[in-house]
Design a protein around this motif. Structure first.
Motif, PDB file in Angstrom:
ATOM      1  N   LEU A 193       3.324  10.262  -5.257  1.00  0.00           N
ATOM      2  CA  LEU A 193       2.583   9.091  -5.736  1.00  0.00           C
ATOM      3  C   LEU A 193       3.501   7.897  -5.979  1.00  0.00           C
ATOM      4  O   LEU A 193       3.140   6.754  -5.693  1.00  0.00           O
ATOM      5  CB  LEU A 193       1.839   9.437  -7.028  1.00  0.00           C
ATOM      6  CG  LEU A 193       0.641  10.380  -6.904  1.00  0.00           C
ATOM      7  CD1 LEU A 193       0.145  10.786  -8.287  1.00  0.00           C
ATOM      8  CD2 LEU A 193      -0.488   9.722  -6.101  1.00  0.00           C
ATOM      9  N   TYR A 240       4.800   6.427  -2.528  1.00  0.00           N
ATOM     10  CA  TYR A 240       3.793   6.017  -1.546  1.00  0.00           C
ATOM     11  C   TYR A 240       3.945   4.530  -1.223  1.00  0.00           C
ATOM     12  O   TYR A 240       3.952   4.129  -0.056  1.00  0.00           O
ATOM     13  CB  TYR A 240       2.406   6.304  -2.109  1.00  0.00           C
ATOM     14  CG  TYR A 240       1.259   6.028  -1.162  1.00  0.00           C
ATOM     15  CD1 TYR A 240       0.749   7.024  -0.346  1.00  0.00           C
ATOM     16  CD2 TYR A 240       0.671   4.768  -1.111  1.00  0.00           C
ATOM     17  CE1 TYR A 240      -0.317   6.769   0.509  1.00  0.00           C
ATOM     18  CE2 TYR A 240      -0.384   4.505  -0.258  1.00  0.00           C
ATOM     19  CZ  TYR A 240      -0.875   5.501   0.553  1.00  0.00           C
ATOM     20  OH  TYR A 240      -1.925   5.243   1.393  1.00  0.00           O
ATOM     21  N   TRP A 257      -2.468  -1.101 -10.272  1.00  0.00           N
ATOM     22  CA  TRP A 257      -2.808  -0.752  -8.890  1.00  0.00           C
ATOM     23  C   TRP A 257      -3.036  -2.008  -8.050  1.00  0.00           C
ATOM     24  O   TRP A 257      -2.557  -2.098  -6.899  1.00  0.00           O
ATOM     25  CB  TRP A 257      -4.056   0.127  -8.898  1.00  0.00           C
ATOM     26  CG  TRP A 257      -4.641   0.424  -7.549  1.00  0.00           C
ATOM     27  CD1 TRP A 257      -4.046   1.086  -6.526  1.00  0.00           C
ATOM     28  CD2 TRP A 257      -5.951   0.063  -7.097  1.00  0.00           C
ATOM     29  NE1 TRP A 257      -4.907   1.179  -5.451  1.00  0.00           N
ATOM     30  CE2 TRP A 257      -6.089   0.562  -5.780  1.00  0.00           C
ATOM     31  CE3 TRP A 257      -7.027  -0.605  -7.685  1.00  0.00           C
ATOM     32  CZ2 TRP A 257      -7.249   0.384  -5.035  1.00  0.00           C
ATOM     33  CZ3 TRP A 257      -8.183  -0.773  -6.941  1.00  0.00           C
ATOM     34  CH2 TRP A 257      -8.289  -0.284  -5.633  1.00  0.00           C
ATOM     35  N   SER A 270      -0.376  -3.127  -4.911  1.00  0.00           N
ATOM     36  CA  SER A 270      -0.865  -3.206  -3.534  1.00  0.00           C
ATOM     37  C   SER A 270      -0.832  -4.625  -2.971  1.00  0.00           C
ATOM     38  O   SER A 270      -1.063  -4.807  -1.773  1.00  0.00           O
ATOM     39  CB  SER A 270      -2.293  -2.667  -3.455  1.00  0.00           C
ATOM     40  OG  SER A 270      -3.166  -3.411  -4.283  1.00  0.00           O
ATOM     41  N   ASN A 281       3.764   0.524   2.412  1.00  0.00           N
ATOM     42  CA  ASN A 281       3.268   1.830   1.968  1.00  0.00           C
ATOM     43  C   ASN A 281       3.475   2.825   3.107  1.00  0.00           C
ATOM     44  O   ASN A 281       3.623   2.449   4.270  1.00  0.00           O
ATOM     45  CB  ASN A 281       1.787   1.748   1.557  1.00  0.00           C
ATOM     46  CG  ASN A 281       0.882   1.420   2.712  1.00  0.00           C
ATOM     47  OD1 ASN A 281       0.571   2.275   3.533  1.00  0.00           O
ATOM     48  ND2 ASN A 281       0.451   0.164   2.804  1.00  0.00           N
ATOM     49  N   THR A 314      -4.298   1.367   0.612  1.00  0.00           N
ATOM     50  CA  THR A 314      -4.355   1.107  -0.822  1.00  0.00           C
ATOM     51  C   THR A 314      -5.410   1.977  -1.496  1.00  0.00           C
ATOM     52  O   THR A 314      -5.156   2.563  -2.562  1.00  0.00           O
ATOM     53  CB  THR A 314      -4.674  -0.385  -1.074  1.00  0.00           C
ATOM     54  OG1 THR A 314      -3.570  -1.170  -0.599  1.00  0.00           O
ATOM     55  CG2 THR A 314      -4.904  -0.661  -2.544  1.00  0.00           C
ATOM     56  N   TRP A 373      -4.354   5.694  -1.637  1.00  0.00           N
ATOM     57  CA  TRP A 373      -3.489   6.034  -2.776  1.00  0.00           C
ATOM     58  C   TRP A 373      -4.333   6.292  -4.025  1.00  0.00           C
ATOM     59  O   TRP A 373      -4.069   7.254  -4.758  1.00  0.00           O
ATOM     60  CB  TRP A 373      -2.494   4.905  -3.080  1.00  0.00           C
ATOM     61  CG  TRP A 373      -1.586   5.273  -4.230  1.00  0.00           C
ATOM     62  CD1 TRP A 373      -0.387   5.914  -4.150  1.00  0.00           C
ATOM     63  CD2 TRP A 373      -1.851   5.089  -5.633  1.00  0.00           C
ATOM     64  NE1 TRP A 373       0.122   6.134  -5.407  1.00  0.00           N
ATOM     65  CE2 TRP A 373      -0.747   5.640  -6.342  1.00  0.00           C
ATOM     66  CE3 TRP A 373      -2.883   4.509  -6.356  1.00  0.00           C
ATOM     67  CZ2 TRP A 373      -0.672   5.629  -7.731  1.00  0.00           C
ATOM     68  CZ3 TRP A 373      -2.817   4.511  -7.745  1.00  0.00           C
ATOM     69  CH2 TRP A 373      -1.727   5.052  -8.423  1.00  0.00           C
TER      70      TRP A 373
END
Length: 469
Positions: free
Chosen positions: A22, A25, A389, A393, A424, A438, A441
């Motif tokens: 994680l 990534y 998040w 991204s 990523n 995105t 993930w």
């Protein structure tokens, strides 16, 4: 199952590597000055057999000029740790020796160095931090899932932003945390000094911990031998730095920060390396603002303050002897005294990361042993996860220092315009749309948490003892 030794190793290994997945990534390959300054010594050593970066210095402004050569101005340990792994990639044929290609500003040839450095200095420390806090939290008899209590607040904080990046802050913070655990929970003073020294070789401001903890060891232990043992552990790092300075600058007491090639940086740092006195505006902004506020970028700290006020009654004497409290105060005041306390182009109060790592460790441990309002918890982690998040991204960590309201001005507009970056795994390896990657993930994150929590419940971990490490 009666003790921590009975805890299945297979679960802990799975826990660590799923978190490493994680945290790796999103992997930073942006050609920014700060990370590039750490990459260039790796290239120079592996490809040219030298520590100076003359062939590549035009790629970064974060550099020093000493005796006719350019060098990275960063502390050396993160680059040193990356060199052997990048060397293996070169030996396996995954890199190029072509000098022209390596030195081109827009070349992708340097990306393997960014990736390896980002994993070693960002992803592995972050995953290890999650594991360490989990190991302490899982021993407590709590009705709340240790998986949720550990992972949600950390991924919902600015600490996660710096996983997968070739910065030094997470690595220095985790090394300092190991030192803190040896100091407070094991009374292994020399090992505490050793890891404090390693953290110092990643980030020089951590040097403030040497006199602070040495004095507190004497105050708590009423012994002269124990602070001496601590400083003996620090000594190898100090000797290494003195030798490193001497070999490059000609003086063991002159660091590369004294020779910054950027005239503006050199003027700003001045004789005191940029440190003056605590600035009231910096203190406010580093604590509460949406620009660089610690409570804004680690929302669960707000919950922690509420729980501390309700359950914790420390004495003034206890606080004066507390390793974390005294260090945090001194470290915070030092950062607020720095001429560029905001950290330049970055996300959140990056200079406070080592302190935030220790606070997160003790804070989440404290929450695992006390009741707290679950609605408040879900609000804090929900907001934190969402904005982190969205930031990870879109901008990653790269935010112009002039932008005072990063989310309203940059993050939200970029996200809702579907303007995602390509750093990523899925996009880099398979050409997957960055937008789809995105959301993949996010699905992975939810799935991994559900899986780990389910496996943990099956193991009935609450039967484990509370014995310390």
């Amino acid at each position: 199952m009666s003790s921590q030794k009975d805890f299945p190793t297979s679960y802990l290994v799975t826990f660590f590597f799923l978190n490493l997945l994680l945290s790796s990534y999103f992997i930073d390959t942006q050609l920014k000055w700060n990370t590039t300054s750490r990459v260039l010594p790796v290239l120079a050593v592996v490809h040219d057999g030298t520590w100076h970066i003359d062939k590549y210095h035009h790629l970064t402004g974060d550099k020093s000029y000493v005796n006719g050569h350019y060098y990275s101005d960063k502390p050396p340990l993160p680059s040193l740790l990356t060199i052997p792994f990048y060397g293996i990639l070169k030996w396996m044929g995954f890199t190029t020796d072509d000098e022209t290609t390596l030195s081109e500003k827009t070349s992708n040839a340097r990306k393997p160095a960014y990736i390896i450095g980002g994993i070693i200095s960002g992803s592995i420390p972050f995953a290890f931090l999650v594991l360490l806090i989990f190991l302490f939290a899982v021993k407590q008899k709590t009705s709340f899932s240790p998986v949720l209590l550990t992972m949600l607040p950390l991924y919902g904080s600015f600490l996660f932003i710096y996983s997968g990046t070739f910065f030094s802050h997470l690595l220095s913070g985790v090394l300092l945390l190991i030192a803190y655990i040896f100091l407070k929970y094991r009374q292994k003073y020399m090992l505490a000094g050793l890891f404090s020294g390693l953290a110092f070789l990643c980030e020089y401001t951590i040097g403030i911990v040497f006199p602070v903890w040495a004095f507190l060891i004497w105050l708590n232990a009423k012994s002269y031998k124990k602070p001496v043992l601590f400083m003996a552990g620090v000594l190898p790092a100090v000797i290494f730095l003195l030798a490193y300075n001497y070999l490059i600058t000609g003086s063991p007491f002159q660091t590369l920060y004294r020779y910054l090639s950027n005239d503006d940086f050199a003027v700003q740092t001045g004789a005191n390396y940029g440190f003056l006195h605590p600035q009231p505006d910096a203190i406010w902004q580093l604590l509460f603002s949406d620009y660089r506020g610690l409570f804004f970028y680690v929302p669960c700290f707000i919950l922690l303050i509420w729980v501390l006020i309700k359950h914790w009654r420390p004495s003034l004497t206890g606080l004066a002897k507390n390793y974390l409290f005294v260090f945090s105060c001194c470290f915070f005041l030092a950062v607020s005294s720095f001429h560029a306390w905001w950290g330049g182009w970055c996300y959140g109060p990056r200079y406070l990361i080592p302190m935030a790592v220790l606070l997160a460790f003790e804070g989440l441990r404290f929450l695992s042993t006390h009741s707290f309002p679950k609605t408040f918890f879900w609000m804090c982690v929900g907001i934190g996860l969402l904005v982190t998040w969205m930031s990870k991204s879109t901008i990653f960590y790269s935010m112009q220092e002039e932008i005072k309201h990063p989310f309203n001005e940059v993050v939200f507009p970029l996200f809702f315009q579907n303007n995602f970056h390509n750093d990523n795994m899925l996009t880099m390896l398979f050409g997957t749309s960055s937008q789809i990657a995105t959301y993949i993930w996010l699905a992975m994150f939810i799935g991994i948490i559900v899986l780990l929590d389910f496996k943990l419940r099956k193991l009935k971990n609450n039967k484990f003892s509370k014995q310390e490490f």
